[in-house]
Motif scaffolding. Sequence first.
Motif, PDB file in Angstrom:
ATOM      1  N   MET A 262       0.837  -1.200   0.000  1.00 54.01           N
ATOM      2  CA  MET A 262       0.000   0.000   0.000  1.00 54.01           C
ATOM      3  C   MET A 262       0.870   1.248   0.000  1.00 54.01           C
ATOM      4  N   ARG A 263       0.249   2.380  -0.254  1.00 50.08           N
ATOM      5  CA  ARG A 263       1.004   3.637  -0.199  1.00 50.08           C
ATOM      6  C   ARG A 263       1.602   3.801   1.196  1.00 50.08           C
ATOM      7  N   PRO A 264       2.722   4.501   1.303  1.00 50.08           N
ATOM      8  CA  PRO A 264       3.309   4.718   2.626  1.00 50.08           C
ATOM      9  C   PRO A 264       2.291   5.385   3.560  1.00 50.08           C
ATOM     10  N   VAL A 265       2.307   4.958   4.829  1.00 47.14           N
ATOM     11  CA  VAL A 265       1.272   5.432   5.762  1.00 47.14           C
ATOM     12  C   VAL A 265       1.854   6.426   6.772  1.00 47.14           C
ATOM     13  N   VAL A 266       1.136   7.530   6.944  1.00 46.51           N
ATOM     14  CA  VAL A 266       1.452   8.515   7.992  1.00 46.51           C
ATOM     15  C   VAL A 266       0.320   8.464   9.013  1.00 46.51           C
ATOM     16  N   LEU A 267       0.683   8.404  10.292  1.00 49.58           N
ATOM     17  CA  LEU A 267      -0.332   8.511  11.354  1.00 49.58           C
ATOM     18  C   LEU A 267      -0.256   9.919  11.945  1.00 49.58           C
ATOM     19  N   CYS A 268      -1.374  10.652  11.810  1.00 43.51           N
ATOM     20  CA  CYS A 268      -1.418  12.038  12.292  1.00 43.51           C
ATOM     21  C   CYS A 268      -2.135  12.098  13.636  1.00 43.51           C
ATOM     22  N   PHE A 269      -1.570  12.837  14.551  1.00 45.64           N
ATOM     23  CA  PHE A 269      -2.259  13.175  15.796  1.00 45.64           C
ATOM     24  C   PHE A 269      -2.703  14.618  15.619  1.00 45.64           C
ATOM     25  N   SER A 270      -3.995  14.829  15.322  1.00 44.87           N
ATOM     26  CA  SER A 270      -4.446  16.184  15.032  1.00 44.87           C
ATOM     27  C   SER A 270      -5.894  16.401  15.427  1.00 44.87           C
ATOM     28  N   GLY A 271      -6.236  17.682  15.534  1.00 43.65           N
ATOM     29  CA  GLY A 271      -7.577  18.060  15.953  1.00 43.65           C
ATOM     30  C   GLY A 271      -8.493  18.321  14.775  1.00 43.65           C
ATOM     31  N   LEU A 272      -9.796  18.165  15.031  1.00 47.33           N
ATOM     32  CA  LEU A 272     -10.791  18.427  13.981  1.00 47.33           C
ATOM     33  C   LEU A 272     -11.116  19.923  13.925  1.00 47.33           C
ATOM     34  N   ASP A 273     -10.964  20.489  12.745  1.00 50.27           N
ATOM     35  CA  ASP A 273     -11.363  21.881  12.503  1.00 50.27           C
ATOM     36  C   ASP A 273     -12.560  21.810  11.565  1.00 50.27           C
ATOM     37  N   PRO A 274     -13.785  22.159  12.051  1.00 53.52           N
ATOM     38  CA  PRO A 274     -14.969  21.979  11.206  1.00 53.52           C
ATOM     39  C   PRO A 274     -14.950  22.776   9.915  1.00 53.52           C
ATOM     40  N   SER A 275     -14.136  23.835   9.843  1.00 51.10           N
ATOM     41  CA  SER A 275     -14.084  24.609   8.589  1.00 51.10           C
ATOM     42  C   SER A 275     -13.328  23.849   7.506  1.00 51.10           C
ATOM     43  N   GLY A 276     -12.574  22.841   7.902  1.00 50.78           N
ATOM     44  CA  GLY A 276     -11.831  22.044   6.918  1.00 50.78           C
ATOM     45  C   GLY A 276     -10.562  22.703   6.427  1.00 50.78           C
ATOM     46  N   GLY A 277     -10.218  23.863   7.008  1.00 52.63           N
ATOM     47  CA  GLY A 277      -9.005  24.542   6.550  1.00 52.63           C
ATOM     48  C   GLY A 277      -7.748  23.963   7.159  1.00 52.63           C
ATOM     49  N   ALA A 278      -7.833  23.649   8.462  1.00 46.95           N
ATOM     50  CA  ALA A 278      -6.637  23.232   9.191  1.00 46.95           C
ATOM     51  C   ALA A 278      -6.878  21.858   9.825  1.00 46.95           C
TER      52      ALA A 278
END
Length: 259
Positions: free
Chosen positions: A1-17
């Motif tokens: 499969m494509r290389p996998v990145v695991l992100c620890f991040s918050g949900l921004d409802p605007s979808g910008g960040a």
Amino acid sequence: MRPVVLCFSGLDPSGGAGLQADIEAILATGSHASVACTAITVQDSQQVYGFTATPTDLLLQQAQAVLQDLPVKVIKSGMLGSISNIDQLQQILSENSLKFVLDPVLVANSGGSLIPHSDLPASIHKAIKQLLPYADVVTPNSYELKQLTNIEDLDEAAKQLCAWGAKAVYVKSAHQSNLKYVCNRLFENGELVYSHTLPRLNAEFHGSGCSLASAIASKLAQGFSLMDACQFAEVWLQTCLKNADAPHQTGQLIPNRLA
Ligand code: PLP
């Protein structure tokens, strides 16, 4: 499969960040994004209204499910939501020998705080510093660099992060709006190894830092050297920013990461 990145991040409802920025950046640059959600924020393209951090046991369960199932190559962190979540990430990094991109998020580009009001900034800074020895690269903006080190000069501050254990620091100067140009610099083991000057785009962007750090993580997952990953990511980001969407006549633009 494509290389996998695991992100620890918050949900921004605007979808910008936040996690959407991470997913889009990683997808657009050829890797697969998995996410352990650290917080749910309430914000739009203009300001942050508040957030709730994910309970740490739930964050751990998300990360474990992914780490046990997918061939994760790189961990990338952004907003972490609480000191307890930062401590948990440190534990995960100590148990898994993976590349790590640390975006030490403290505020949104709109200026809204993304660290808990219940914790003293000094305690958050201390907790983030504990992650430095695991970091293959840290991607602070100028504000975060100054906050974390108490040093005004960005290059000296970057060297301080290296002295505290980070293998490399990629300094973004985009927040210094007094400058006509953006000058990005990469420090490895406390030495300047690369600098690149780009014309400053005359706008404010929501989620540019998340996008850049995620594109670097994506390219590291594909086996690029750190310098090549940074060079790729800054050129790629410039295209996303030039094609950004403007929800309003003023205010922040949302990068078009699939441009
Ligand atoms: N993570 C989350 C969830 C955010 O909401 C934001 C900014 O709003 C960030 C990270 C940092 O964003 P930027 O890439 O603009 O520094």
